[in-house]
Design an enzyme around this catalytic site. Sequence first.
Site, PDB file in Angstrom:
ATOM      1  N   GLU A  67       0.848  -1.191   0.000  1.00  9.23           N
ATOM      2  CA  GLU A  67       0.000   0.000   0.000  1.00  9.23           C
ATOM      3  C   GLU A  67       0.882   1.239   0.000  1.00  9.23           C
ATOM      4  O   GLU A  67       1.982   1.237   0.555  1.00  9.23           O
ATOM      5  CB  GLU A  67      -0.908   0.009   1.240  1.00  9.23           C
ATOM      6  CG  GLU A  67      -1.817   1.239   1.307  1.00  9.23           C
ATOM      7  CD  GLU A  67      -2.840   1.171   2.430  1.00  9.23           C
ATOM      8  OE1 GLU A  67      -3.689   2.072   2.514  1.00  9.23           O
ATOM      9  OE2 GLU A  67      -2.803   0.204   3.220  1.00  9.23           O
ATOM     10  N   ASN A 125      -6.633   1.637   2.826  1.00 12.70           N
ATOM     11  CA  ASN A 125      -7.324   2.914   2.941  1.00 12.70           C
ATOM     12  C   ASN A 125      -6.931   3.891   1.830  1.00 12.70           C
ATOM     13  O   ASN A 125      -7.731   4.724   1.404  1.00 12.70           O
ATOM     14  CB  ASN A 125      -7.032   3.538   4.301  1.00 12.70           C
ATOM     15  CG  ASN A 125      -7.640   2.758   5.447  1.00 12.70           C
ATOM     16  OD1 ASN A 125      -8.375   1.792   5.242  1.00 12.70           O
ATOM     17  ND2 ASN A 125      -7.329   3.168   6.661  1.00 12.70           N
ATOM     18  N   GLU A 164     -12.789  -1.581   2.804  1.00 10.54           N
ATOM     19  CA  GLU A 164     -13.284  -1.206   4.137  1.00 10.54           C
ATOM     20  C   GLU A 164     -14.289  -0.039   4.110  1.00 10.54           C
ATOM     21  O   GLU A 164     -14.197   0.886   4.916  1.00 10.54           O
ATOM     22  CB  GLU A 164     -12.110  -0.863   5.053  1.00 10.54           C
ATOM     23  CG  GLU A 164     -11.253  -2.061   5.402  1.00 10.54           C
ATOM     24  CD  GLU A 164     -10.178  -1.766   6.440  1.00 10.54           C
ATOM     25  OE1 GLU A 164     -10.078  -0.619   6.910  1.00 10.54           O
ATOM     26  OE2 GLU A 164      -9.424  -2.697   6.776  1.00 10.54           O
ATOM     27  N   TYR A 183      -6.458  -7.611  12.671  1.00  7.28           N
ATOM     28  CA  TYR A 183      -5.136  -7.394  13.245  1.00  7.28           C
ATOM     29  C   TYR A 183      -5.202  -7.686  14.738  1.00  7.28           C
ATOM     30  O   TYR A 183      -6.238  -7.486  15.368  1.00  7.28           O
ATOM     31  CB  TYR A 183      -4.671  -5.949  13.025  1.00  7.28           C
ATOM     32  CG  TYR A 183      -4.510  -5.572  11.569  1.00  7.28           C
ATOM     33  CD1 TYR A 183      -3.344  -5.857  10.881  1.00  7.28           C
ATOM     34  CD2 TYR A 183      -5.535  -4.919  10.886  1.00  7.28           C
ATOM     35  CE1 TYR A 183      -3.192  -5.511   9.543  1.00  7.28           C
ATOM     36  CE2 TYR A 183      -5.396  -4.569   9.559  1.00  7.28           C
ATOM     37  CZ  TYR A 183      -4.228  -4.864   8.886  1.00  7.28           C
ATOM     38  OH  TYR A 183      -4.088  -4.523   7.567  1.00  7.28           O
ATOM     39  N   GLU A 193      -6.280  -8.798   4.495  1.00 13.52           N
ATOM     40  CA  GLU A 193      -5.474  -8.036   5.448  1.00 13.52           C
ATOM     41  C   GLU A 193      -5.461  -8.809   6.765  1.00 13.52           C
ATOM     42  O   GLU A 193      -6.520  -9.042   7.350  1.00 13.52           O
ATOM     43  CB  GLU A 193      -6.009  -6.625   5.692  1.00 13.52           C
ATOM     44  CG  GLU A 193      -5.786  -5.656   4.546  1.00 13.52           C
ATOM     45  CD  GLU A 193      -6.128  -4.216   4.929  1.00 13.52           C
ATOM     46  OE1 GLU A 193      -5.908  -3.829   6.105  1.00 13.52           O
ATOM     47  OE2 GLU A 193      -6.612  -3.479   4.054  1.00 13.52           O
ATOM     48  N   GLN A 244       1.838  -5.587   5.989  1.00 15.01           N
ATOM     49  CA  GLN A 244       2.168  -5.345   4.599  1.00 15.01           C
ATOM     50  C   GLN A 244       3.523  -5.991   4.298  1.00 15.01           C
ATOM     51  O   GLN A 244       4.050  -6.694   5.162  1.00 15.01           O
ATOM     52  CB  GLN A 244       2.190  -3.849   4.310  1.00 15.01           C
ATOM     53  CG  GLN A 244       0.831  -3.186   4.481  1.00 15.01           C
ATOM     54  CD  GLN A 244       0.853  -1.704   4.106  1.00 15.01           C
ATOM     55  OE1 GLN A 244       1.735  -1.208   3.420  1.00 15.01           O
ATOM     56  NE2 GLN A 244      -0.131  -0.982   4.597  1.00 15.01           N
TER      57      GLN A 244
END
Length: 503
Positions: free
Chosen positions: A27, A72, A173, A244, A292, A350
């Site tokens: 990202e 995002n 999201e 997460y 993710e 990531q």
Amino acid sequence: MPNAQLTIDPTFTIGAADRRLFGSFVEHMGRCVYGGIYEPGHPDADPRGFRRDVLELTRELGVSVVRYPGGNFVSGYRWEDGVGPVGDRPRRLDLAWKTVETNAFGLDEFMTWAVEAGVEPMMAVNLGTRGVQEACDLLEYANHPGGTQLSDLRRKHGAEDPYGVRLWCLGNELDGPWQVGHKTADEYGRLAAETARAMKMIDPSISLVACGSSNRRMPTFAAWEATVLEHTYEHVDYISAHTYYDPSDGDRASILASAVDMDNFIREVVATADHVAAKQRQKRKLKISFDEWNVWYESRLQADLDRRGWVEAPALIEDDFTAVDAVVVGDLLITLLRHADRVGVACQAQLANVIAPIRTRTGGPAWRQSIFHPFALTARHARGTVLRTEPVGPTYETKRYGEVPVLDTVAVHDEETGELAVFAVNRGPNELPVDLDLRGLPGLRAVEHVTLAAGADPAATNTEAEPTRVTPRQLTTPTPDGGRCSVALPACSWNLLRFAPQS
């Protein structure tokens, strides 16, 4: 502590260990791109600005698919900014991470990098501030052979052949109030369905991922998935899941049991998807794209964002992962494999610097974080059919998840070579003896026992100065006698046990 028992039989299968389960995520956030995978002028950069050391580590990690460009970030991104001559590209404010985006690296660079890294690209389209037309334009630019304005523009930019991107995320999201272009489930579901229909008119061969909840703790979790899938079920191939796990509170017993939460998350998303399928009389079983997931000291993020203004590629959430974090990551991989029948894609977030297995210093070296090792070894050896394992053993109590098993396992059997890989985590503070029953796979010999144990130094990390402080080590495993053997799993450890047919 009493012995645990584990029986493995090739009759009890779950599904194929899809290579797409070993994905990663790039990202435009922090130094993942700039200073991570891309750094023109670095001593080890190639003529295109790609860091060769990071490319080598990406290949060693065994990454299969990489999701790009967000996250995002994608909800405010104009894909056109990242193609064509770099000198002509605009600088933009990125609202997601409060940075200045130079657009020196974009779609064309990512696709070239993906070929070099040997990974499959997974693209996300902006359904936050944009919509159907922009998604179709991006797909036409990327995948159409030629003869149209956008496909010929790609060719003009140096890519004669189509990029042939097969995996596409329909936004990111959008249930989150923090997201640029946040939407209700009905608003997003309708937009995603319209976009999916149009994109498959252009390229029917693509697979599409609808946005699920940002995490299981969202107040709209499950209701969001149900509403979105009411709109999109017949048009998409996956529903996404993100999670997460934050070790910041120091509750080691609970963080080591994070996979229990992931396991429940997957079961609940599957149940919701199957409920919609039943209502709509759909025969096809939808899969999950767990695109993710990771350990993340998330409580530190806001301080990172608040202490600076609008700058380019700041150091952002560059967590130093401990030996305990590596055990947790290995356990999360076990869970993803255990649901191989319904989880078809997974991306650890990531790849470089930002909560990543690979760390770099701008202008300096790259090194493997602790979490690099269980990922690389699982990606390398989880080949074949995932087998159902039902370990019997002790339990312990946690604040977050109640009573949980000390032992977590999964096995993967490669029918072509006859090899068996057993992945096992001992969540407990003491060594755990495990009695293995492999009579269903007669004639196996022990090849190796690799462990990454956090019991002796749980807070240990790998740094630029000490890049190999946390690394796996070899233990001895007896060859099964009559299909049985016993192994000792070190305290607080991730383990790989490999067996092969006797020659």
